[in-house]
Design a protein around this motif. Sequence first.
Motif, PDB file in Angstrom:
ATOM      1  N   GLY A  54      -6.577  -4.844 -10.588  1.00 19.20           N
ATOM      2  CA  GLY A  54      -5.799  -4.198  -9.541  1.00 19.20           C
ATOM      3  C   GLY A  54      -6.330  -2.816  -9.239  1.00 19.20           C
ATOM      4  O   GLY A  54      -7.153  -2.270  -9.979  1.00 19.20           O
ATOM      5  N   LYS A  55      -5.840  -2.251  -8.148  1.00 17.64           N
ATOM      6  CA  LYS A  55      -6.204  -0.896  -7.755  1.00 17.64           C
ATOM      7  C   LYS A  55      -5.041   0.041  -8.076  1.00 17.64           C
ATOM      8  O   LYS A  55      -3.893  -0.382  -8.143  1.00 17.64           O
ATOM      9  CB  LYS A  55      -6.523  -0.856  -6.262  1.00 17.64           C
ATOM     10  CG  LYS A  55      -7.749  -1.681  -5.890  1.00 17.64           C
ATOM     11  CD  LYS A  55      -8.093  -1.512  -4.414  1.00 17.64           C
ATOM     12  CE  LYS A  55      -9.368  -2.283  -4.070  1.00 17.64           C
ATOM     13  NZ  LYS A  55      -9.732  -2.092  -2.642  1.00 17.64           N
ATOM     14  N   PRO A  56      -5.331   1.328  -8.255  1.00 15.43           N
ATOM     15  CA  PRO A  56      -4.245   2.278  -8.553  1.00 15.43           C
ATOM     16  C   PRO A  56      -3.235   2.333  -7.404  1.00 15.43           C
ATOM     17  O   PRO A  56      -3.612   2.327  -6.227  1.00 15.43           O
ATOM     18  CB  PRO A  56      -4.980   3.610  -8.715  1.00 15.43           C
ATOM     19  CG  PRO A  56      -6.396   3.249  -9.001  1.00 15.43           C
ATOM     20  CD  PRO A  56      -6.653   1.972  -8.273  1.00 15.43           C
ATOM     21  N   LEU A  57      -1.970   2.391  -7.774  1.00 15.93           N
ATOM     22  CA  LEU A  57      -0.924   2.464  -6.767  1.00 15.93           C
ATOM     23  C   LEU A  57      -1.108   3.684  -5.872  1.00 15.93           C
ATOM     24  O   LEU A  57      -0.782   3.626  -4.676  1.00 15.93           O
ATOM     25  CB  LEU A  57       0.446   2.506  -7.453  1.00 15.93           C
ATOM     26  CG  LEU A  57       1.663   2.527  -6.539  1.00 15.93           C
ATOM     27  CD1 LEU A  57       1.748   1.254  -5.704  1.00 15.93           C
ATOM     28  CD2 LEU A  57       2.941   2.702  -7.361  1.00 15.93           C
ATOM     29  N   GLU A  58      -1.647   4.755  -6.421  1.00 19.41           N
ATOM     30  CA  GLU A  58      -1.836   5.992  -5.641  1.00 19.41           C
ATOM     31  C   GLU A  58      -2.763   5.782  -4.450  1.00 19.41           C
ATOM     32  O   GLU A  58      -2.737   6.558  -3.489  1.00 19.41           O
ATOM     33  CB  GLU A  58      -2.387   7.089  -6.543  1.00 19.41           C
ATOM     34  CG  GLU A  58      -1.448   7.558  -7.643  1.00 19.41           C
ATOM     35  CD  GLU A  58      -1.422   6.623  -8.844  1.00 19.41           C
ATOM     36  OE1 GLU A  58      -0.585   6.844  -9.745  1.00 19.41           O
ATOM     37  OE2 GLU A  58      -2.237   5.665  -8.885  1.00 19.41           O
ATOM     38  N   SER A  59      -3.592   4.741  -4.506  1.00 25.26           N
ATOM     39  CA  SER A  59      -4.546   4.512  -3.409  1.00 25.26           C
ATOM     40  C   SER A  59      -3.997   3.588  -2.338  1.00 25.26           C
ATOM     41  O   SER A  59      -4.698   3.308  -1.347  1.00 25.26           O
ATOM     42  CB  SER A  59      -5.840   3.907  -3.971  1.00 25.26           C
ATOM     43  OG  SER A  59      -5.621   2.589  -4.472  1.00 25.26           O
ATOM     44  N   PHE A  60      -2.766   3.135  -2.483  1.00 32.93           N
ATOM     45  CA  PHE A  60      -2.236   2.124  -1.568  1.00 32.93           C
ATOM     46  C   PHE A  60      -2.165   2.621  -0.128  1.00 32.93           C
ATOM     47  O   PHE A  60      -2.666   1.964   0.795  1.00 32.93           O
ATOM     48  CB  PHE A  60      -0.855   1.668  -2.035  1.00 32.93           C
ATOM     49  CG  PHE A  60      -0.120   0.848  -1.015  1.00 32.93           C
ATOM     50  CD1 PHE A  60      -0.604  -0.387  -0.612  1.00 32.93           C
ATOM     51  CD2 PHE A  60       1.057   1.321  -0.437  1.00 32.93           C
ATOM     52  CE1 PHE A  60       0.079  -1.142   0.337  1.00 32.93           C
ATOM     53  CE2 PHE A  60       1.741   0.577   0.506  1.00 32.93           C
ATOM     54  CZ  PHE A  60       1.244  -0.653   0.897  1.00 32.93           C
ATOM     55  N   GLU A  61      -1.547   3.771   0.098  1.00 34.75           N
ATOM     56  CA  GLU A  61      -1.349   4.248   1.469  1.00 34.75           C
ATOM     57  C   GLU A  61      -2.673   4.463   2.178  1.00 34.75           C
ATOM     58  O   GLU A  61      -2.847   4.083   3.351  1.00 34.75           O
ATOM     59  CB  GLU A  61      -0.524   5.533   1.456  1.00 34.75           C
ATOM     60  CG  GLU A  61       0.907   5.371   0.968  1.00 34.75           C
ATOM     61  CD  GLU A  61       1.760   4.513   1.898  1.00 34.75           C
ATOM     62  OE1 GLU A  61       1.345   4.301   3.051  1.00 34.75           O
ATOM     63  OE2 GLU A  61       2.839   4.069   1.461  1.00 34.75           O
ATOM     64  N   SER A  62      -3.633   5.063   1.506  1.00 35.63           N
ATOM     65  CA  SER A  62      -4.936   5.316   2.143  1.00 35.63           C
ATOM     66  C   SER A  62      -5.685   4.020   2.395  1.00 35.63           C
ATOM     67  O   SER A  62      -6.329   3.854   3.438  1.00 35.63           O
ATOM     68  CB  SER A  62      -5.772   6.263   1.281  1.00 35.63           C
ATOM     69  OG  SER A  62      -5.997   5.709  -0.005  1.00 35.63           O
ATOM     70  N   ALA A  63      -5.595   3.071   1.454  1.00 34.71           N
ATOM     71  CA  ALA A  63      -6.273   1.791   1.643  1.00 34.71           C
ATOM     72  C   ALA A  63      -5.663   1.022   2.814  1.00 34.71           C
ATOM     73  O   ALA A  63      -6.380   0.393   3.604  1.00 34.71           O
ATOM     74  CB  ALA A  63      -6.188   0.971   0.367  1.00 34.71           C
ATOM     75  N   TRP A 107      -6.301 -11.415  -1.846  1.00 37.48           N
ATOM     76  CA  TRP A 107      -5.209 -10.776  -2.577  1.00 37.48           C
ATOM     77  C   TRP A 107      -5.689  -9.482  -3.224  1.00 37.48           C
ATOM     78  O   TRP A 107      -6.707  -9.461  -3.906  1.00 37.48           O
ATOM     79  CB  TRP A 107      -4.681 -11.702  -3.670  1.00 37.48           C
ATOM     80  CG  TRP A 107      -4.190 -13.020  -3.158  1.00 37.48           C
ATOM     81  CD1 TRP A 107      -4.901 -14.184  -3.040  1.00 37.48           C
ATOM     82  CD2 TRP A 107      -2.874 -13.320  -2.686  1.00 37.48           C
ATOM     83  NE1 TRP A 107      -4.120 -15.177  -2.524  1.00 37.48           N
ATOM     84  CE2 TRP A 107      -2.865 -14.683  -2.307  1.00 37.48           C
ATOM     85  CE3 TRP A 107      -1.709 -12.570  -2.558  1.00 37.48           C
ATOM     86  CZ2 TRP A 107      -1.733 -15.314  -1.798  1.00 37.48           C
ATOM     87  CZ3 TRP A 107      -0.574 -13.198  -2.059  1.00 37.48           C
ATOM     88  CH2 TRP A 107      -0.590 -14.543  -1.677  1.00 37.48           C
ATOM     89  N   VAL A 108      -4.929  -8.432  -3.033  1.00 39.11           N
ATOM     90  CA  VAL A 108      -5.239  -7.134  -3.647  1.00 39.11           C
ATOM     91  C   VAL A 108      -3.960  -6.582  -4.260  1.00 39.11           C
ATOM     92  O   VAL A 108      -2.937  -6.445  -3.566  1.00 39.11           O
ATOM     93  CB  VAL A 108      -5.798  -6.123  -2.630  1.00 39.11           C
ATOM     94  CG1 VAL A 108      -6.145  -4.811  -3.336  1.00 39.11           C
ATOM     95  CG2 VAL A 108      -7.019  -6.692  -1.914  1.00 39.11           C
ATOM     96  N   GLU A 109      -3.985  -6.277  -5.542  1.00 39.00           N
ATOM     97  CA  GLU A 109      -2.827  -5.704  -6.234  1.00 39.00           C
ATOM     98  C   GLU A 109      -2.972  -4.180  -6.317  1.00 39.00           C
ATOM     99  O   GLU A 109      -4.054  -3.680  -6.643  1.00 39.00           O
ATOM    100  CB  GLU A 109      -2.711  -6.261  -7.653  1.00 39.00           C
ATOM    101  CG  GLU A 109      -2.421  -7.743  -7.721  1.00 39.00           C
ATOM    102  CD  GLU A 109      -2.238  -8.217  -9.156  1.00 39.00           C
ATOM    103  OE1 GLU A 109      -1.671  -7.448  -9.967  1.00 39.00           O
ATOM    104  OE2 GLU A 109      -2.676  -9.342  -9.460  1.00 39.00           O
ATOM    105  N   PHE A 110      -1.886  -3.500  -6.048  1.00 34.29           N
ATOM    106  CA  PHE A 110      -1.824  -2.050  -6.241  1.00 34.29           C
ATOM    107  C   PHE A 110      -0.828  -1.800  -7.376  1.00 34.29           C
ATOM    108  O   PHE A 110       0.374  -2.017  -7.222  1.00 34.29           O
ATOM    109  CB  PHE A 110      -1.409  -1.355  -4.947  1.00 34.29           C
ATOM    110  CG  PHE A 110      -2.453  -1.451  -3.865  1.00 34.29           C
ATOM    111  CD1 PHE A 110      -3.448  -0.496  -3.760  1.00 34.29           C
ATOM    112  CD2 PHE A 110      -2.448  -2.523  -2.967  1.00 34.29           C
ATOM    113  CE1 PHE A 110      -4.423  -0.580  -2.770  1.00 34.29           C
ATOM    114  CE2 PHE A 110      -3.415  -2.613  -1.981  1.00 34.29           C
ATOM    115  CZ  PHE A 110      -4.401  -1.644  -1.881  1.00 34.29           C
ATOM    116  N   GLN A 111      -1.355  -1.389  -8.509  1.00 28.26           N
ATOM    117  CA  GLN A 111      -0.603  -1.358  -9.756  1.00 28.26           C
ATOM    118  C   GLN A 111      -0.275   0.064 -10.188  1.00 28.26           C
ATOM    119  O   GLN A 111      -1.078   0.990 -10.005  1.00 28.26           O
ATOM    120  CB  GLN A 111      -1.395  -2.060 -10.859  1.00 28.26           C
ATOM    121  CG  GLN A 111      -1.713  -3.517 -10.526  1.00 28.26           C
ATOM    122  CD  GLN A 111      -2.657  -4.150 -11.516  1.00 28.26           C
ATOM    123  OE1 GLN A 111      -3.267  -3.462 -12.350  1.00 28.26           O
ATOM    124  NE2 GLN A 111      -2.791  -5.464 -11.462  1.00 28.26           N
TER     125      GLN A 111
END
Length: 430
Positions: A103-112, A76-80
């Motif tokens: 969680g990880k920054p929402l801004e990094s979601f697309e690249s991740a 599980w990985v949260e993008f917050q």
Amino acid sequence: MYFTQQDIQARRDRLAAAWNEQLAPGEAVLVYSGDPIGKPGGLDQTYPFLPHPAYFWLTGRRRESEVLLYSRDGGWVEFQKSVGPDEAVWEGPRTDLLVEGPGKPLESFESALAASHFSAVYALGQIAGPVEGKAFALRTSLDRARRKKDAAEVRLLRQLAGIAGAGYARIQEILRPGLTERHLQAAYEGELLIQGAHAAPYECIVGAGPNSAILHALPTERVIGEGEFVLVDAGAAIYDYCVDITRMFPSSEPVSQQHKDLYRIVQQAHAECIGMSKPGVPWREVHLHAARVIAGGLVSLGIMKGDPAELVAREATSVFFPHGLGHLVGLRVRDAGHADNLQPKTYAGARLRVDIDLEEGHCITVEPGCYFIPALLDNAEVRARFRDDINWNEAAKWAGIGGVRIEDNILITAGGNDNLTIGVPKSSAF
């Protein structure tokens, strides 16, 4: 705090066990919290944000635009979403992040997501468009996991039942002829907020006299008269968790024999159906039992004619009991009980919101009703179809009395069930 990180992890573990049997290596699932919806012509105004219940259940967070990712290999990985300076000024500190998890920054979601090179990604939660194929199967597993309430959820539902009970007690205190239906709504909702609820989970239903036969009767300025039924269908909510309760009160006493007779039919169906509600029992069978009890009661009053079981089989009971017996409740007033039912069937002429076997941990409403609804009683097609099943002259004597519904929220347990709302006041006048 309502939920802990341990509560959230236990939910995820339960769901992951099911998803791991469905996902191939290299596949992933995304659960979106959703985005605010702008008000028409409202410029920068939006409707109050409601996170998708699946996202809230899996994270304990109610933040807009967030995403939860799951894969067999990565877990599980949260993008917050972070709180920006403008939001901090206008909205202040966030009070709706019930569980603070990593969680990880929402801004990094697309690249991740791009870097992960998943072979397939299935989108769930608050998304546009239909959910089909494997995504539908994954959502069904998610819904089935959510149906079983954990200890923290049950504690919150018990708290909400107590709050709603205070609201109904307030109605009993003030109810008298001369008030309007909206007076009762205002008194109830005000008491909810005083007792700690965030809101009513749906528009309160208040119907007096003939309005008690309107299934979703919104309160009006109608003045409550002497000797009337007063139906109140209202709940209480905290962070989308809610209870859903219906009670009947007399506007004044003494209560007429007609009112007592109709109430007691529904009371019998209510008590017997609660007794039937236990693990392994098909919900449709509980609904059909309610219909048979109501048919038997109406036969005893001379309103229906014939054998109750045959009246149910011919769907004649739907004239007086036109809705299903209940629905799952807990996280939202219509909990995860129907999305996998693509071709709902009717039983005794009513379409069921859920058509499942009850399991330990389910929380479901039991809400039989019996009504004299002009739109059905005065319908020529209905009269022709059931001309031999209903004594229409006798039914006419009940016109204007309205209807009765009694509703409680039942937690299915290993040994049977637990009525979470049993403490909510009922009138002793019937």
